[in-house]
Design a protein around this motif. Structure first.
Motif, PDB file in Angstrom:
ATOM      1  N   ARG A 101       1.030  -1.576  -0.036  1.00  0.00           N
ATOM      2  CA  ARG A 101      -0.181  -0.016   0.017  1.00  0.00           C
ATOM      3  C   ARG A 101       0.850   0.952   0.094  1.00  0.00           C
ATOM      4  O   ARG A 101       0.082   2.491  -0.487  1.00  0.00           O
ATOM      5  N   CYS A 102       2.327   1.716   0.452  1.00  0.00           N
ATOM      6  CA  CYS A 102       3.026   2.508   0.257  1.00  0.00           C
ATOM      7  C   CYS A 102       3.434   3.112  -0.775  1.00  0.00           C
ATOM      8  O   CYS A 102       3.115   3.754  -1.306  1.00  0.00           O
ATOM      9  N   VAL A 103       3.682   1.811  -1.705  1.00  0.00           N
ATOM     10  CA  VAL A 103       4.151   2.168  -2.618  1.00  0.00           C
ATOM     11  C   VAL A 103       3.106   2.190  -3.800  1.00  0.00           C
ATOM     12  O   VAL A 103       3.927   2.874  -4.528  1.00  0.00           O
ATOM     13  N   THR A 104       2.049   1.828  -3.537  1.00  0.00           N
ATOM     14  CA  THR A 104       1.142   2.036  -4.997  1.00  0.00           C
ATOM     15  C   THR A 104       0.218   3.633  -3.918  1.00  0.00           C
ATOM     16  O   THR A 104      -0.701   4.170  -5.329  1.00  0.00           O
ATOM     17  N   THR A 105       0.568   3.696  -3.491  1.00  0.00           N
ATOM     18  CA  THR A 105       0.405   5.172  -2.596  1.00  0.00           C
ATOM     19  C   THR A 105      -0.566   5.522  -2.282  1.00  0.00           C
ATOM     20  O   THR A 105      -1.461   7.146  -1.344  1.00  0.00           O
ATOM     21  N   LEU A 106      -1.382   3.882  -1.638  1.00  0.00           N
ATOM     22  CA  LEU A 106      -2.553   4.448  -1.080  1.00  0.00           C
ATOM     23  C   LEU A 106      -2.449   4.340   0.877  1.00  0.00           C
ATOM     24  O   LEU A 106      -3.133   4.753   1.090  1.00  0.00           O
ATOM     25  N   LEU A 107      -1.201   4.916   1.065  1.00  0.00           N
ATOM     26  CA  LEU A 107      -0.670   4.789   2.695  1.00  0.00           C
ATOM     27  C   LEU A 107       0.888   5.884   2.359  1.00  0.00           C
ATOM     28  O   LEU A 107       1.687   5.486   1.509  1.00  0.00           O
ATOM     29  N   PRO A 108       0.693   6.839   3.386  1.00  0.00           N
ATOM     30  CA  PRO A 108       2.356   7.741   2.983  1.00  0.00           C
ATOM     31  C   PRO A 108       3.392   7.309   3.677  1.00  0.00           C
ATOM     32  O   PRO A 108       2.535   5.980   4.130  1.00  0.00           O
ATOM     33  N   VAL A 109       4.212   7.443   3.170  1.00  0.00           N
ATOM     34  CA  VAL A 109       5.044   7.085   4.023  1.00  0.00           C
ATOM     35  C   VAL A 109       6.141   7.680   5.123  1.00  0.00           C
ATOM     36  O   VAL A 109       6.729   9.128   4.536  1.00  0.00           O
TER      37      VAL A 109
END
Length: 327
Positions: A101-109
Motif C-alpha cells: 500500500r505504501c508502494v501504490t501510494t495508498l498509504l503515506p511513507v
C-alpha cells in the motif's frame, strides 16, 4: 485494516535478510508471445543485463510504518528489478500488504523512501500511479456489471483516451481469456474468472508495474494455475514488472524470479527460489530436498496459513472479506 498490517511480537532488532548467490536459472512457465529483451530470467544472469546495471522498478529504503503502537513494517529495504517477477512472501501479519500500500501510494511513507521507476511516491504520486496496475486482496469487480463494463469503468478511472478505450478494453479481456464471457454479468462468473476480470481491470492502462496482492486467494488449485498462466502470458508479451504478495510458497517457487521472505515487518531472506532452497540443503547436509516453506520455517520458525478455497462470486467476496479481517 487487516492483521497483515499488524506485526507479531518478538522481532529481533538488527536482523538482516540473507542474500543468497544465484545457483543457476530454472525454467519458467511462460505462455504467449516472446518477451521483450531483458524480461526473461536468463536475461538477468547475476543481476546484470548486457554488462549494465539493471533498471530499478521499485526501490524501498528504510521503510517503517506503524499503526499506533503496532509496527507493521520495520525498516524494509527492497529492490525490484525492471522486468522481473518478484514475490514478497510471508504469513498473515508479516507486513506485506502495508508495504504494498505504501508502494501504490495508498498509504503515506512516514519514514524511509519508496521510489517507482525513479519517482518518489511521497512527492510524485500522480506519476507513480500512471505507471501502476494494482489488484488488491479486496474484491474490486462489480457483480451488477458485465465483464466489459467493469473493465471499461477502470479504463475511465485510469484516464485511457476515449478513442482508445474500446480497443484497450477488448485487448485486456482477450489477454486474460474472458473475451467470450465479456458481456455476461460478472455475478455469474466463477472465482477464477472474477480474479482474471480484476487482472484485466489492472491491465487496461498498460502499466509498467503490475502489483498483485494475494492474486489467487480463495481459489481452487485449477483456478490458481489459470490466473498465473494469464499473468505470465501478459508479462512475457509486454516485459512488464510484476510485484506479487502471497503466502502460497509453491506459486512463488514456480513463477517468481526472486523472492523476499518477510516476517514481523522485516525481510528475513532474499534470493532466487533455487538459491534459497540450495542454501538450506547445503546447511542441512542430510540429503533432503527442502522447499521454500522449509526455508521460511528455518528463517522465521513458523508455518504458513493456507486459505485454499473456491466458489462463485458471492463465495469469493466472503472469502476475501474474511481474509482481510484475519490478515
Amino acid at each position: 485494516m487487516s492483521h497483515d498490517d499488524e506485526p507479531r511480537e518478538g522481532a529481533a532488532d538488527g536482523d538482516r535478510p540473507r542474500e543468497d548467490a544465484v545457483h543457476g536459472e530454472r525454467p519458467c512457465a511462460v505462455i504467449g508471445d516472446r518477451p521483450r529483451e531483458g524480461a526473461a530470467k536468463g536475461d538477468r544472469e547475476g543481476g546484470v543485463d548486457g554488462g549494465r546495471a539493471p533498471e530499478e522498478a521499485v526501490t524501498v529504503t528504510g521503510l517503517r510504518y506503524a499503526f499506533g503502537r503496532s509496527t507493521a513494517v520495520d525498516g524494509l529495504d527492497l529492490t525490484v528489478t525492471a522486468g522481473e517477477v518478484f514475490g514478497l512472501l510471508g504469513p498473515n501479519g508479516a507486513g506485506k500488504t502495508t508495504a504494498i500500500r505504501c508502494v501504490t501510494t495508498l498509504l503515506p511513507v512516514p519514514a524511509g523512501m519508496v521510489k517507482v521507476f525513479g519517482h518518489d511516491v511521497s512527492t510524485d504520486r500522480m506519476a507513480v500511479r500512471r505507471l501502476l496496475g494494482y489488484v488488491p486482496q479486496q474484491l474490486s469487480a462489480d457483480s451488477s456489471l458485465t465483464g466489459r463494463e467493469n473493465v471499461s469503468l477502470f479504463a475511465r478511472v485510469f484516464d485511457v483516451p476515449r478513442r482508445e478505450r474500446a480497443e484497450r478494453v477488448a485487448q485486456a479481456l482477450e489477454a486474460v481469456g474472458l473475451a467470450e464471457a465479456a458481456d455476461r454479468m460478472a455475478g455469474t462468473y466463477s472465482g477464477g474468472m472474477v480474479r482474471r476480470l480484476e487482472l484485466a481491470q489492472a491491465l487496461v492502462s498498460a502499466p509498467r508495474l503490475l502489483i498483485l496482492d494475494e492474486p489467487t486467494i480463495g481459489l481452487d488449485p485449477i483456478a490458481r494455475t489459470g490466473v498465473w498462466d494469464h499473468i505470465m502470458a501478459v508479462r512475457a508479451a509486454s516485459g512488464m514488472t510484476v510485484l506479487v504478495t502471497t503466502h502460497y510458497m509453491d506459486e512463488a517457487d514456480q513463477y517468481c524470479d526472486r523472492v523476499a521472505l518477510m516476517h514481523q515487518g522485516r525481510v528475513r531472506a532474499l534470493g532466487t527460489p533455487r538459491s534459497l532452497t540450495d542454501d538450506l540443503r547445503a546447511r542441512l547436509g542430510d540429503g533432503s530436498s527442502p522447499t521454500l516453506e522449509d526455508v521460511f520455517r528455518d528463517v522465521a520458525g513458523g508455518s504458513l496459513d493456507d486459505l485454499d478455497k473456491g466458489g462463485e462470486f458471492r463465495d469469493v467476496r466472503r472469502t476475501r472479506n474474511t481474509a482481510a479481517r484475519v490478515g
